[in-house]
Design a protein around this motif. Structure first.
Motif, PDB file in Angstrom:
ATOM      1  N   THR A  35       0.828  -1.188   0.000  1.00 58.50           N
ATOM      2  CA  THR A  35       0.000   0.000   0.000  1.00 58.50           C
ATOM      3  C   THR A  35       0.871   1.251   0.000  1.00 58.50           C
ATOM      4  N   PRO A  36       0.814   2.088  -1.025  1.00 56.94           N
ATOM      5  CA  PRO A  36       1.589   3.325  -1.032  1.00 56.94           C
ATOM      6  C   PRO A  36       0.909   4.374  -0.155  1.00 56.94           C
ATOM      7  N   GLN A  37       1.445   5.576  -0.180  1.00 54.37           N
ATOM      8  CA  GLN A  37       0.832   6.656   0.595  1.00 54.37           C
ATOM      9  C   GLN A  37      -0.644   6.790   0.222  1.00 54.37           C
ATOM     10  N   GLN A  38      -1.471   6.910   1.270  1.00 53.91           N
ATOM     11  CA  GLN A  38      -2.905   7.009   1.031  1.00 53.91           C
ATOM     12  C   GLN A  38      -3.539   8.084   1.909  1.00 53.91           C
ATOM     13  N   VAL A  39      -4.770   8.385   1.598  1.00 50.35           N
ATOM     14  CA  VAL A  39      -5.543   9.380   2.342  1.00 50.35           C
ATOM     15  C   VAL A  39      -6.030   8.781   3.660  1.00 50.35           C
ATOM     16  N   SER A  40      -5.842   9.522   4.741  1.00 50.11           N
ATOM     17  CA  SER A  40      -6.425   9.133   6.027  1.00 50.11           C
ATOM     18  C   SER A  40      -7.800   9.780   6.146  1.00 50.11           C
ATOM     19  N   THR A  41      -8.739   9.024   6.680  1.00 52.13           N
ATOM     20  CA  THR A  41     -10.129   9.476   6.734  1.00 52.13           C
ATOM     21  C   THR A  41     -10.637   9.474   8.166  1.00 52.13           C
ATOM     22  N   VAL A  42     -11.348  10.544   8.515  1.00 50.36           N
ATOM     23  CA  VAL A  42     -11.932  10.683   9.850  1.00 50.36           C
ATOM     24  C   VAL A  42     -13.437  10.458   9.751  1.00 50.36           C
ATOM     25  N   TYR A  43     -13.967   9.622  10.650  1.00 45.81           N
ATOM     26  CA  TYR A  43     -15.384   9.285  10.636  1.00 45.81           C
ATOM     27  C   TYR A  43     -16.058   9.711  11.940  1.00 45.81           C
ATOM     28  N   TYR A  85      -3.936  14.128   3.976  1.00 50.21           N
ATOM     29  CA  TYR A  85      -3.032  13.419   3.084  1.00 50.21           C
ATOM     30  C   TYR A  85      -1.884  14.308   2.640  1.00 50.21           C
ATOM     31  N   ALA A  86      -0.759  13.642   2.356  1.00 50.25           N
ATOM     32  CA  ALA A  86       0.335  14.286   1.645  1.00 50.25           C
ATOM     33  C   ALA A  86       0.117  14.081   0.154  1.00 50.25           C
ATOM     34  N   GLU A  87      -0.425  12.908  -0.172  1.00 56.33           N
ATOM     35  CA  GLU A  87      -0.785  12.566  -1.537  1.00 56.33           C
ATOM     36  C   GLU A  87      -2.217  12.041  -1.531  1.00 56.33           C
ATOM     37  N   ASN A  88      -3.052  12.644  -2.364  1.00 58.58           N
ATOM     38  CA  ASN A  88      -4.439  12.210  -2.447  1.00 58.58           C
ATOM     39  C   ASN A  88      -4.495  10.898  -3.218  1.00 58.58           C
ATOM     40  N   ARG A  89      -4.592   9.794  -2.476  1.00 51.92           N
ATOM     41  CA  ARG A  89      -4.574   8.478  -3.099  1.00 51.92           C
ATOM     42  C   ARG A  89      -5.445   7.518  -2.303  1.00 51.92           C
ATOM     43  N   THR A  90      -6.197   6.705  -3.001  1.00 49.63           N
ATOM     44  CA  THR A  90      -6.947   5.621  -2.385  1.00 49.63           C
ATOM     45  C   THR A  90      -6.581   4.333  -3.099  1.00 49.63           C
ATOM     46  N   ILE A 108       0.134   4.088  -7.771  1.00 51.68           N
ATOM     47  CA  ILE A 108       1.163   4.987  -7.248  1.00 51.68           C
ATOM     48  C   ILE A 108       1.462   6.184  -8.140  1.00 51.68           C
ATOM     49  N   VAL A 109       1.102   6.114  -9.418  1.00 50.12           N
ATOM     50  CA  VAL A 109       1.502   7.171 -10.360  1.00 50.12           C
ATOM     51  C   VAL A 109       0.894   8.525  -9.999  1.00 50.12           C
ATOM     52  N   VAL A 168      -2.689  14.696  -6.558  1.00 51.98           N
ATOM     53  CA  VAL A 168      -3.549  13.573  -6.929  1.00 51.98           C
ATOM     54  C   VAL A 168      -2.679  12.423  -7.430  1.00 51.98           C
ATOM     55  N   TYR A 169      -2.856  11.259  -6.797  1.00 53.27           N
ATOM     56  CA  TYR A 169      -2.050  10.095  -7.139  1.00 53.27           C
ATOM     57  C   TYR A 169      -2.934   8.859  -7.253  1.00 53.27           C
ATOM     58  N   GLY A 170      -2.635   8.028  -8.244  1.00 53.96           N
ATOM     59  CA  GLY A 170      -3.312   6.753  -8.377  1.00 53.96           C
ATOM     60  C   GLY A 170      -4.631   6.834  -9.115  1.00 53.96           C
ATOM     61  N   ALA A 171      -5.030   5.683  -9.627  1.00 60.75           N
ATOM     62  CA  ALA A 171      -6.208   5.602 -10.491  1.00 60.75           C
ATOM     63  C   ALA A 171      -7.489   6.031  -9.795  1.00 60.75           C
ATOM     64  N   GLU A 172      -7.706   5.581  -8.563  1.00 61.31           N
ATOM     65  CA  GLU A 172      -8.969   5.883  -7.891  1.00 61.31           C
ATOM     66  C   GLU A 172      -9.095   7.371  -7.586  1.00 61.31           C
TER      67      GLU A 172
END
Length: 787
Positions: free
Chosen positions: A57-65, A79-84, A206-207, A213-217
């Motif tokens: 799992t590369p850098q991902q977005v942390s989410t607060v619920y 996030y440092a990088e917007n990625r899911t 990862i791209v 904004v990073y990654g396909a999702e």
């Protein structure tokens, strides 16, 4: 010069060709087929793979619920990088086909590197002087991982951090033969360890796709408002076009003169159409599909994922709570040994942070507070907050204030980044004087030392020499402490009646019979400390609430009384899980026995009188059957106003007053026909009505009959009375502190301010006065107001 360069170029070509040949051999030959000790050693060398290059799992977005209607709702992202991260099945086939057809057509047949491209690149490097090489998708994956490793580096200073990152970038992406060969070696190792589908999925996760904004999702959601699995052919081709040159081909800058709406995002369309033609050439799509797709304009639908607490603020009035959650993470060693590590954990690990926030209660709290307290007022730096905690757990159920949350250092009127509900460390507030809500600690010490609620105390003394008080901790010598009441009172009262009606001189008389040091220690045992983290003052005026406290700190203490004397530190986080499923256990609420259960139960019993008859909060009583208790607090001139109410299931604290300054609010008009003094009753009644209906409460802790004594309901009707004396309006002046003690002189005590943040709010009594002034529920008497 050309003659001199040729041998070097030739050597470079030969050297790279030999190394490339070794790489190719290892890439296309299974390790088990390589014979000979030297060959086996070479194979092992090429199979070594650093852990960070694992498909993970590369850098991902942390989410607060938070909870709304019993369901978990996303309220914020960091996030440092917007990625899911998503699986291969969660990506459209057209996206994977577009990436392979365009970036690496031989991907499924090669051994981690593009052999033809590599040899061609080596030759081009030799004759042209520039390092070239056909980067396969596997190589591009490796390069992206190495670059991401660089971004996680930190140094002791910003300059050292930048130097480390720059050096790492040179190693990871620099244009050198050595770097290129290491990249190929790693690519071969990755290819031997993982399937093609795993590598392609890792690459597309990862791209970079422009900006953060990073990654396909994340790319699909940001640019088109859809999930990666729902991308159309045109959208897939567009994303693959962008990854070729994210800085120039991103489609979220409509005013860009070279690539914006005016020219139909011409640069991106040119590359997108090239992608489509490559897909047709490799038979992933038909010619008709290609023609139709090329005829389709570039049509972004930008859907941003907010970074930070802005969504929590605008959608749920929960910006300050969200900020509190962030501060909890950044101060908790469970998330990393250093601040830099904790920031990295929050911004890169894809945390799923489930909090204690009840969004339905949050909405009610904001509605109740805003109905009475405006965001701005002429001539008053007005503030108001309301916070609810759960007794027995410390869970923060709601947290609101009268202003709008902002993340900026500067703010417009009615907005601030300062959290009035929290301590300095969790919101940059310096706290506020609490007035008579602090009397609960004198009451508790009174009971703990063998006194009762039925004891009679005098009310006639108004000037107290400090020599009449005991303090076993510090020297409190200083001028007399002048104390007054807001209205006429009997010459003596029972402690029960003095508590219900919050009579200042009665509590001053009680304080003379106690040790101020032990009162302060009892308060500390119940979680009380200055908002800036320091110890509270223990001079006589402390009794009437001259210390600067935060609403959440006071709520914590009152929740402890509702919980049999067991006080639990406040917490906003219930559970945390990293994107890969690893659980992080945050530092839990610390629950300790602050006072004896019998003392707590008897305090609760006494404070029920505050909501009845002549009690100072009787007008806020919702009149239902839920057992509850409360206490009011008002400083001189109604500069600060408080109401704390509790059942066994909730504790709710309301503060309304001056953020900075000393404007008397007794007769200052607020909303709903109230004043700065009486607005707290409106807020409190609405909150208690809602909380009783949704949270309720069990029977309060049992009081000790011996501590109650024989209380007569008419015990306060003595014929002799004592009114406010002297020219002092209010309940007292602060006693100057001696060396080694906290200063509570009645003048404003500056709160601490964090660098780059708005000025910290502080509380103050009117010049020359201090402490709380409580009377029986009306305002404007003698220039003071009731509790």
């Amino acid at each position: 010069m050309r003659v001199m360069r040729w041998p070097a170029a030739l050597l470079t070509f030969l050297g790279m060709s030999v190394l490339a040949g070794m790489l190719v051999t290892v890439a296309v030959t299974p390790a088990v087929a390589v014979v000979g000790e030297g060959a086996s050693g070479a194979a092992s060398f090429f199979e070594d793979l650093p852990d960070y290059l694992d498909i993970q799992t590369p850098q991902q977005v942390s989410t607060v619920y938070a909870t709304k209607g019993g369901q978990q709702v996303k309220i914020a992202s960091f996030y440092a990088e917007n990625r899911t991260n998503v699986t291969s099945a969660q990506m459209a086939d057209s996206l994977k086909e577009a990436a392979v057809d365009t970036e690496d057509p031989r991907f499924y047949d090669e051994g981690g590197i593009d052999v033809i491209g590599t040899l061609r690149g080596a030759a081009a490097t030799a004759v042209g002087g520039d390092v070239q090489g056909g980067s396969s998708i596997t190589q591009q994956y490796v390069k992206n991982v190495l670059v991401q490793q660089c971004e996680s580096l930190t140094g002791k200073t910003a300059a050292q951090t930048q130097a480390k990152v720059d050096a790492c970038y040179q190693d990871a992406a620099g244009v050198t033969p050595q770097r290129k060969l290491q990249e190929m070696r790693y690519a071969i190792a990755v290819n031997k360890k993982y399937s093609k589908d795993q590598i392609l999925t890792g690459y597309l996760n990862i791209v970079g796709l422009g900006g953060r904004v990073y990654g396909a999702e994340a790319g699909a959601e940001y640019y088109f408002g859809v999930h990666a699995k729902d991308l159309s052919l045109v959208q897939s081709a567009t994303l693959v076009a962008i990854l070729n040159n994210p800085s120039n081909l991103r489609i979220d800058e409509p005013n860009d003169k070279d690539n914006g709406t005016a020219n139909g995002y011409a640069l991106t369309k040119e590359r997108r159409d090239y992608v489509l033609r490559r897909m047709e050439a490799h038979h992933s799509i038909t010619k008709a599909q290609m023609t139709a797709a090329i005829a389709t304009p570039v049509q972004p639908h930008i859907t941003a994922t907010a970074n930070g607490c802005s969504t929590a603020a605008t959608s749920y009035d929960a910006g300050y709570f969200c900020d509190y959650v962030r501060d909890e993470v950044l101060q908790d060693p469970a998330f990393g040994k250093t601040l830099a590590e904790r920031i990295a954990t929050l911004d890169t690990k894809g945390l799923q942070i489930h909090t204690s926030l009840d969004l339905d209660l949050q909405s009610q709290a904001q509605s109740s507070l805003s109905a009475y307290v405006p965001a701005t007022m002429a001539g008053v730096d007005v503030g108001g907050s309301n916070v609810t905690v759960e007794p027995g757990t410390g869970r923060i159920l709601s947290m609101v204030q009268n202003t709008a949350y902002t993340q900026g250092d500067s703010s417009a009127p009615g907005t601030t980044a300062v959290n009035y509900s929290a301590d300095t460390a969790y919101g940059n507030s310096g706290g506020f004087q609490t007035g008579s809500t602090f009397k609960v600690f004198t009451l508790a010490e009174w009971l703990a030392t063998g006194h009762t609620l039925s004891d009679s105390v005098g009310t006639t003394e108004h000037s107290y020499p400090t020599s009449e008080f005991t303090n076993s901790c510090v020297n409190i010598a200083g001028p007399n402490w002048n104390v007054a009441n807001a209205e006429a009172v009997p010459s003596s009262m029972t402690v029960q009646d003095a508590t219900s009606e919050s009579i200042n001189t009665a509590f001053a008389a009680m304080g003379k019979q106690l040790d101020l040091c032990t009162i302060a220690k009892l308060a500390a045992n119940m979680g009380i400390h200055l908002a800036n983290g320091g110890k509270i003052s223990s001079v006589p005026s402390m009794i009437l609430g001259t210390n600067n406290l935060s609403p959440i700190d006071l709520a914590e203490a009152y929740a402890g009384f509702a919980n049999g004397g067991v006080v639990c530190t406040p917490t906003a986080i219930d559970s945390v899980t990293e994107a890969d499923g690893t659980k992080i256990t945050p530092t839990k609420s610390s629950c300790t026995q602050g006072v004896d259960p019998a003392v707590a139960g008897t305090v609760d019993y006494a404070l029920q009188g505050v909501l009845k008859g002549n009690g100072t909060a009787a007008s806020a009583n919702p009149g239902d059957a839920t057992p509850k208790f409360a206490k009011t607090g008002t400083t001189d001139g109604d500069v600060q106003n408080w109401l704390v109410a509790s059942t066994t299931k909730y504790t709710n604290a309301t503060w309304i007053g001056n953020v900075q300054g000393n404007v008397g609010l007794a007769n200052t008009p607020f909303l709903q026909g109230t004043t700065g003094y009486s607005a707290k009753f409106g807020v409190g009644k609405q909150m208690m009505t809602y909380l009783d209906g949704h949270y309720g409460g069990d029977a309060l802790p049992t009081p000790d009959p011996a501590m109650i004594g024989h209380v007569s309901s008419s015990s306060s009707s003595s014929s002799s009375s004592s009114s406010s004396s002297g020219s002092q309006s209010g309940d007292g002046t602060g006693t100057p502190a001696t060396p080694g003690d906290q200063s509570t002189t009645g003048t404003q005590q500056p709160g601490q301010q964090q660098t780059g943040a708005p000025a910290a709010p502080t509380a103050a009594a009117a010049p020359g006065t201090s402490g709380g002034t409580d009377a029986g529920g009306t305002s404007g008497k003698g220039g003071t107001s009731g509790g």
